[in-house]
Write a protein that holds these residues in place. Structure first.
Motif, PDB file in Angstrom:
ATOM      1  N   LYS A 106     -60.402  15.647 -64.279  1.00  0.00           N
ATOM      2  CA  LYS A 106     -61.176  14.987 -65.331  1.00  0.00           C
ATOM      3  C   LYS A 106     -61.633  15.998 -66.376  1.00  0.00           C
ATOM      4  CE  LYS A 106     -65.161  11.956 -66.171  1.00  0.00           C
ATOM      5  NZ  LYS A 106     -65.641  12.773 -67.290  1.00  0.00           N
ATOM      6  N   TYR A 107     -62.020  17.195 -65.937  1.00  0.00           N
ATOM      7  CA  TYR A 107     -62.440  18.228 -66.881  1.00  0.00           C
ATOM      8  C   TYR A 107     -61.289  18.601 -67.808  1.00  0.00           C
ATOM      9  CZ  TYR A 107     -64.377  22.568 -68.726  1.00  0.00           C
ATOM     10  OH  TYR A 107     -64.840  23.546 -69.577  1.00  0.00           O
ATOM     11  N   LEU A 108     -60.093  18.717 -67.252  1.00  0.00           N
ATOM     12  CA  LEU A 108     -58.933  19.049 -68.071  1.00  0.00           C
ATOM     13  C   LEU A 108     -58.647  17.954 -69.093  1.00  0.00           C
ATOM     14  CD1 LEU A 108     -56.485  20.499 -65.375  1.00  0.00           C
ATOM     15  CD2 LEU A 108     -58.090  21.738 -66.826  1.00  0.00           C
ATOM     16  N   VAL A 109     -58.735  16.683 -68.649  1.00  0.00           N
ATOM     17  CA  VAL A 109     -58.485  15.553 -69.550  1.00  0.00           C
ATOM     18  C   VAL A 109     -59.532  15.521 -70.658  1.00  0.00           C
ATOM     19  CG1 VAL A 109     -58.408  13.027 -69.728  1.00  0.00           C
ATOM     20  CG2 VAL A 109     -57.286  14.188 -67.800  1.00  0.00           C
ATOM     21  N   ASP A 110     -60.790  15.748 -70.281  1.00  0.00           N
ATOM     22  CA  ASP A 110     -61.867  15.753 -71.277  1.00  0.00           C
ATOM     23  C   ASP A 110     -61.690  16.858 -72.310  1.00  0.00           C
ATOM     24  OD1 ASP A 110     -63.034  13.614 -70.010  1.00  0.00           O
ATOM     25  OD2 ASP A 110     -64.540  14.807 -68.939  1.00  0.00           O
ATOM     26  N   ASN A 111     -60.891  17.859 -71.971  1.00  0.00           N
ATOM     27  CA  ASN A 111     -60.638  18.968 -72.894  1.00  0.00           C
ATOM     28  C   ASN A 111     -59.248  18.891 -73.527  1.00  0.00           C
ATOM     29  OD1 ASN A 111     -62.902  21.274 -72.893  1.00  0.00           O
ATOM     30  ND2 ASN A 111     -62.862  20.284 -70.876  1.00  0.00           N
ATOM     31  N   GLY A 112     -58.703  17.689 -73.565  1.00  0.00           N
ATOM     32  CA  GLY A 112     -57.517  17.460 -74.386  1.00  0.00           C
ATOM     33  C   GLY A 112     -56.183  17.436 -73.683  1.00  0.00           C
ATOM     34  N   ILE A 113     -56.147  17.584 -72.367  1.00  0.00           N
ATOM     35  CA  ILE A 113     -54.874  17.564 -71.650  1.00  0.00           C
ATOM     36  C   ILE A 113     -54.538  16.126 -71.262  1.00  0.00           C
ATOM     37  CG2 ILE A 113     -53.563  18.464 -69.704  1.00  0.00           C
ATOM     38  CD1 ILE A 113     -54.431  20.556 -71.811  1.00  0.00           C
ATOM     39  N   SER A 114     -53.305  15.723 -71.520  1.00  0.00           N
ATOM     40  CA  SER A 114     -52.883  14.352 -71.210  1.00  0.00           C
ATOM     41  C   SER A 114     -52.934  14.110 -69.699  1.00  0.00           C
ATOM     42  CB  SER A 114     -51.465  14.111 -71.720  1.00  0.00           C
ATOM     43  OG  SER A 114     -50.965  12.879 -71.232  1.00  0.00           O
ATOM     44  N   PRO A 115     -53.509  12.980 -69.275  1.00  0.00           N
ATOM     45  CA  PRO A 115     -53.545  12.678 -67.834  1.00  0.00           C
ATOM     46  C   PRO A 115     -52.154  12.504 -67.234  1.00  0.00           C
ATOM     47  CG  PRO A 115     -54.287  10.799 -69.142  1.00  0.00           C
ATOM     48  CD  PRO A 115     -54.192  11.965 -70.073  1.00  0.00           C
ATOM     49  N   ASP A 116     -51.147  12.210 -68.076  1.00  0.00           N
ATOM     50  CA  ASP A 116     -49.778  12.059 -67.580  1.00  0.00           C
ATOM     51  C   ASP A 116     -49.206  13.372 -67.065  1.00  0.00           C
ATOM     52  OD1 ASP A 116     -49.905   9.416 -68.350  1.00  0.00           O
ATOM     53  OD2 ASP A 116     -48.922   9.756 -70.291  1.00  0.00           O
ATOM     54  N   ARG A 117     -49.841  14.479 -67.424  1.00  0.00           N
ATOM     55  CA  ARG A 117     -49.341  15.791 -66.998  1.00  0.00           C
ATOM     56  C   ARG A 117     -50.079  16.310 -65.769  1.00  0.00           C
ATOM     57  NH1 ARG A 117     -49.936  19.875 -71.662  1.00  0.00           N
ATOM     58  NH2 ARG A 117     -48.683  21.118 -70.211  1.00  0.00           N
ATOM     59  N   LEU A 118     -50.986  15.510 -65.214  1.00  0.00           N
ATOM     60  CA  LEU A 118     -51.865  16.001 -64.150  1.00  0.00           C
ATOM     61  C   LEU A 118     -51.852  15.069 -62.943  1.00  0.00           C
ATOM     62  CD1 LEU A 118     -54.894  16.783 -66.491  1.00  0.00           C
ATOM     63  CD2 LEU A 118     -53.224  18.445 -65.647  1.00  0.00           C
ATOM     64  N   VAL A 119     -51.838  15.668 -61.766  1.00  0.00           N
ATOM     65  CA  VAL A 119     -51.985  14.933 -60.508  1.00  0.00           C
ATOM     66  C   VAL A 119     -53.072  15.630 -59.702  1.00  0.00           C
ATOM     67  CG1 VAL A 119     -50.903  14.285 -58.323  1.00  0.00           C
ATOM     68  CG2 VAL A 119     -49.585  14.153 -60.458  1.00  0.00           C
ATOM     69  N   ALA A 120     -54.082  14.869 -59.258  1.00  0.00           N
ATOM     70  CA  ALA A 120     -55.161  15.433 -58.434  1.00  0.00           C
ATOM     71  C   ALA A 120     -54.828  15.220 -56.962  1.00  0.00           C
ATOM     72  CB  ALA A 120     -56.483  14.766 -58.772  1.00  0.00           C
ATOM     73  N   LYS A 121     -54.945  16.263 -56.180  1.00  0.00           N
ATOM     74  CA  LYS A 121     -54.610  16.152 -54.755  1.00  0.00           C
ATOM     75  C   LYS A 121     -55.590  16.984 -53.932  1.00  0.00           C
ATOM     76  CE  LYS A 121     -51.917  15.081 -51.246  1.00  0.00           C
ATOM     77  NZ  LYS A 121     -51.762  13.690 -50.770  1.00  0.00           N
ATOM     78  N   GLY A 122     -56.236  16.325 -52.972  1.00  0.00           N
ATOM     79  CA  GLY A 122     -57.111  17.026 -52.045  1.00  0.00           C
ATOM     80  C   GLY A 122     -56.415  17.219 -50.707  1.00  0.00           C
ATOM     81  N   TYR A 123     -56.409  18.441 -50.196  1.00  0.00           N
ATOM     82  CA  TYR A 123     -55.752  18.733 -48.925  1.00  0.00           C
ATOM     83  C   TYR A 123     -56.748  19.036 -47.807  1.00  0.00           C
ATOM     84  CZ  TYR A 123     -51.230  18.925 -51.269  1.00  0.00           C
ATOM     85  OH  TYR A 123     -50.086  18.605 -51.956  1.00  0.00           O
ATOM     86  N   GLY A 124     -58.036  19.021 -48.133  1.00  0.00           N
ATOM     87  CA  GLY A 124     -59.020  19.297 -47.097  1.00  0.00           C
ATOM     88  C   GLY A 124     -58.783  20.648 -46.455  1.00  0.00           C
ATOM     89  N   GLU A 125     -58.801  20.624 -45.106  1.00  0.00           N
ATOM     90  CA  GLU A 125     -58.617  21.870 -44.358  1.00  0.00           C
ATOM     91  C   GLU A 125     -57.200  22.022 -43.829  1.00  0.00           C
ATOM     92  OE1 GLU A 125     -60.020  21.179 -39.955  1.00  0.00           O
ATOM     93  OE2 GLU A 125     -61.518  20.320 -41.344  1.00  0.00           O
ATOM     94  N   LEU A 126     -56.276  21.155 -44.311  1.00  0.00           N
ATOM     95  CA  LEU A 126     -54.946  21.078 -43.715  1.00  0.00           C
ATOM     96  C   LEU A 126     -54.033  22.246 -44.065  1.00  0.00           C
ATOM     97  CD1 LEU A 126     -54.232  17.259 -44.212  1.00  0.00           C
ATOM     98  CD2 LEU A 126     -55.180  18.427 -42.201  1.00  0.00           C
ATOM     99  N   ARG A 127     -54.320  22.996 -45.149  1.00  0.00           N
ATOM    100  CA  ARG A 127     -53.405  24.054 -45.574  1.00  0.00           C
ATOM    101  C   ARG A 127     -54.161  25.378 -45.759  1.00  0.00           C
ATOM    102  NH1 ARG A 127     -49.105  21.371 -49.881  1.00  0.00           N
ATOM    103  NH2 ARG A 127     -48.277  19.789 -48.439  1.00  0.00           N
ATOM    104  N   PRO A 128     -54.642  25.948 -44.664  1.00  0.00           N
ATOM    105  CA  PRO A 128     -55.354  27.229 -44.778  1.00  0.00           C
ATOM    106  C   PRO A 128     -54.387  28.358 -45.112  1.00  0.00           C
ATOM    107  CG  PRO A 128     -55.021  26.674 -42.485  1.00  0.00           C
ATOM    108  CD  PRO A 128     -54.548  25.479 -43.258  1.00  0.00           C
TER     109      PRO A 128
END
Length: 672
Positions: free
Chosen positions: A596-618
């Protein structure tokens, strides 16, 4: 008898009308001397003819003889002629003749009468320039000036250039056909053996046929640093109307001779393009032009302006740019020259000066442009122009001041300032990329650009196989280096010279060169490769972006702007404290908050994917082998990363398309 008298009157009137038409045609074609000759005959019978006086005055002004125009502007006028403009030109002519008080009175009268606010502002600026001369004369000058008498003749000698113990200059000393604009012979380029300002008059010779041409004005030359490329002006052939028939030509020194000159692709067919000058590194060509402005160029500010163009390794020019309103005025700026210390010198009648053209120097002080009049004795109320330094403290220039041999003369000067110390700063670096095991290797064929604090490109450099680049930089300034090459992420890197300068008073040599070092590392564009963002921290159990995290995300915003073809996944990771479900939810909220911060600063949301991995990839152990806590490992695992998901193709902008297409108009000499 009456009939005969009437017939004679008709014949006289028709002859006068025919002469006036002939004079006006000559004026339109830029044959100013012809115009002067015809109208002076008319003035012999009627000295107060306002229109005839106007055309004589204008012809003198437009052929660079402003001093001679004064008495004619004083009587100029008539139907269809702008009185205020005539009075302004009269003030200019009075100033050129050293009549500053008279020029001041003339300007004050026009300012009081003109309704044109824009014109009034210009007049007031010009009036302030006359008052400025009093302060300028109070400044101490260390310059010593001397006429180079051995070279000069009653004809014009100007535009001196020194190379390899030879002095090149332009002169009308020939006895060929007369140029109808000035009433003097056409000019040729000459050279003479010289040790600094000590010339061997017996060696004076014209440059060979092909450079000089019969019945054409040749002159105003510049050389690349190695002396193998010469760019010069050639024109007034009569093929085009007026003074716009002047263009720039390039020739190369090969096998002991100069090649056939080729017109540069940056010439404007409807403009006067002349007075070229290479930068000390040979990558930028400065020149003067009265062009109206084309695609990717800022329109001119009036009269002739100074422009720059970039030259590539094949001798092709592009990226023509007007140097802007700090340097260019509503008057004329021309004869640029860049010295070894990177200072730009130029001549102008638009900046405050003594009259006619004055010489100015552009200095950079803490990132700002400061323009300084060189003052007397370098400048006079005549035309002073075409400076060239063959050493940091001495050189040549041109002037038509009183006391010379006639017309334009070449003068020498010495700067005897006891505190004169020249410090040249350079930034050298190497472009690298990490290999598969993280070891840096040289990355060749990389374009590196030096960007100033305003975001303007100062210089470009394409690295060779050694990955090295070199820029001229200045003291107490902030820069960005932008590096790019195919298949790699564009890299933007800050650099500052603040705190890295030296005190000139501590130096003993006249010229000191200081080279600073840096490196730029570019990452290859690999799909699914992870890039860790440093210092992206969140408060406990929260996903909002803290100020310190925002600073790092701003860098990612800039990276995405610099690399518009990539689509990324931005991921958040946690350590193993708390439950798997809690950590998964927290990391997803944090990733979405960052996106959201990136989008608010002018980056198109079509270029961004948000992904949370938690503790799965240490990437480190959360606990030690004995089960105790591992704070360093947990700290590494609490990270934000991005990886490249896709690489698309960005369509060229209109500007890029025009720049690409422009090459087909380059007039090749067959050797490029």
């Amino acid at each position: 008898m009456r009939y005969t008298g009437f017939a004679l009157l008709i014949i006289v009137l028709l002859a006068a009308c025919s002469a006036e038409k002939k004079a006006n045609k000559a004026f339109r074609l830029g044959k100013y001397q012809n115009t002067i000759d015809i109208y002076k005959k008319k003035l012999a019978n009627d000295p107060n003819d306002g229109k005839a006086n106007f055309y004589v005055a204008e012809s003198y002004r437009l052929s660079n003889r402003l001093k001679e125009a004064e008495p004619y502007y004083a009587k100029a006028g008539g139907r269809g002629l702008l009185k205020d403009s005539i009075q302004f030109f009269l003030a200019e002519a009075q100033k050129a003749n050293g009549k500053y008080d008279e020029a001041r009175k003339t300007l004050e009268a026009v300012i009081a009468s003109t309704p044109d606010e824009k014109f009034k502002n210009r007049l007031e600026a010009y009036l302030n320039g006359i008052d400025y001369l009093e302060k300028l004369n109070e400044r101490r000058s260390y310059y010593k000036v001397k006429n180079l008498e051995l070279i000069n003749t009653p004809s014009a000698e100007y535009s001196p250039v020194f190379l390899n113990n030879e002095l090149y200059f332009t002169s009308s000393r020939g006895n060929g056909k007369v140029y109808e604009a000035t009433g003097t012979p056409f000019t040729d380029i000459y050279k003479v053996a010289s040790r600094g300002a000590n010339v061997d008059l017996a060696t004076v010779a014209t440059l060979p046929e092909g450079i000089n041409s019969e019945n054409i004005n040749d002159g105003c030359i510049t050389f690349s640093p190695d002396g193998k490329i010469m760019v010069f002006a050639k024109g007034n052939s009569g093929k085009r109307k007026g003074t716009n028939d002047v263009d720039l030509y390039l020739t190369r020194f090969r096998n002991g001779a100069w090649t056939e000159p080729v017109a540069l692709n940056i010439n404007d067919p409807d403009a006067w393009d002349s007075s070229p000058a290479f930068s000390p590194d040979g990558r930028t060509l400065y020149f003067a032009s009265n062009r109206k402005g084309r695609a990717r160029e800022r329109a001119g500010y009036g009269g002739t302006d100074i422009y720059s163009a970039q030259m590539d390794s094949r001798g092709r020019f592009s990226r023509v740019r007007n140097l802007g309103p700090e340097i260019n005025t509503a008057g004329n700026e021309l004869f640029p020259y860049v010295a070894e210390d990177a200072k730009l010198y130029f001549a102008s009648d638009g900046h405050p000066g003594y009259g006619g053209l004055d010489l100015f120097v552009v200095k950079r002080v803490n990132g700002k442009t400061v323009i300084e009049n060189l003052a007397q004795p370098v400048n006079s109320n005549g035309d002073d122009f075409a400076i060239f330094l063959f050493r940091a403290d001495r050189g040549f220039f041109t002037s038509n001041r009183d006391g010379g041999k006639g017309d334009d003369d070449i003068y020498t000067f010495i700067n005897e300032d006891p505190n004169l110390k020249v410090v040249n700063y350079y930034l050298q670096g190497v472009t690298y990329t990490p290999d598969s095991v993280g070891k840096l290797r040289i990355l060749p064929n990389t374009k590196v650009s030096l960007i100033d604090h305003n975001g303007d490109v100062m210089q470009d450099f394409v690295t060779g196989n050694d990955g090295k680049f070199l820029f001229r930089i200045y003291e107490n300034e902030d820069y960005n280096l932008i590096a790019e090459t195919d298949g790699y992420l564009v890299k933007r890197q800050a650099y500052t010279t603040r705190g890295r300068g030296v005190d000139p008073s501590t130096l003993k040599e006249l010229v000191t060169n200081i080279t600073l070092d840096t490196m730029v590392v570019l990452d290859k564009i690999d799909l699914n490769k992870y890039f860790v963002l440093d210092n992206i921290y969140y408060d406990l159990d929260k996903a909002n972006i803290r100020p310190d995290a925002a600073k790092e995300l701003d860098k990612l915003v800039q990276l995405l702007i610099d690399n518009p073809e990539i689509k990324i996944e931005l991921s958040s990771h946690t350590d193993s404290i708390a439950t798997v479900e809690y950590n998964q939810d927290l990391s997803q909220r944090r990733a979405e908050s960052a996106v959201k911060y990136l989008v608010d600063n002018g980056i198109s949301p079509d270029r961004l994917v948000a992904k949370g991995y938690g503790e799965l990839r240490p990437i480190a152990r959360n606990t030690n082998p004995d089960g105790t806590d591992n704070p360093e490992g947990r700290d590494r695992n609490r990270r934000t990363e991005f990886k490249i998901l896709e690489v698309g193709v960005i369509p060229k902008t209109i500007e890029e398309e025009e720049e690409f297409d422009e090459d087909k108009y380059f007039k090749s000499d067959g050797n490029n």
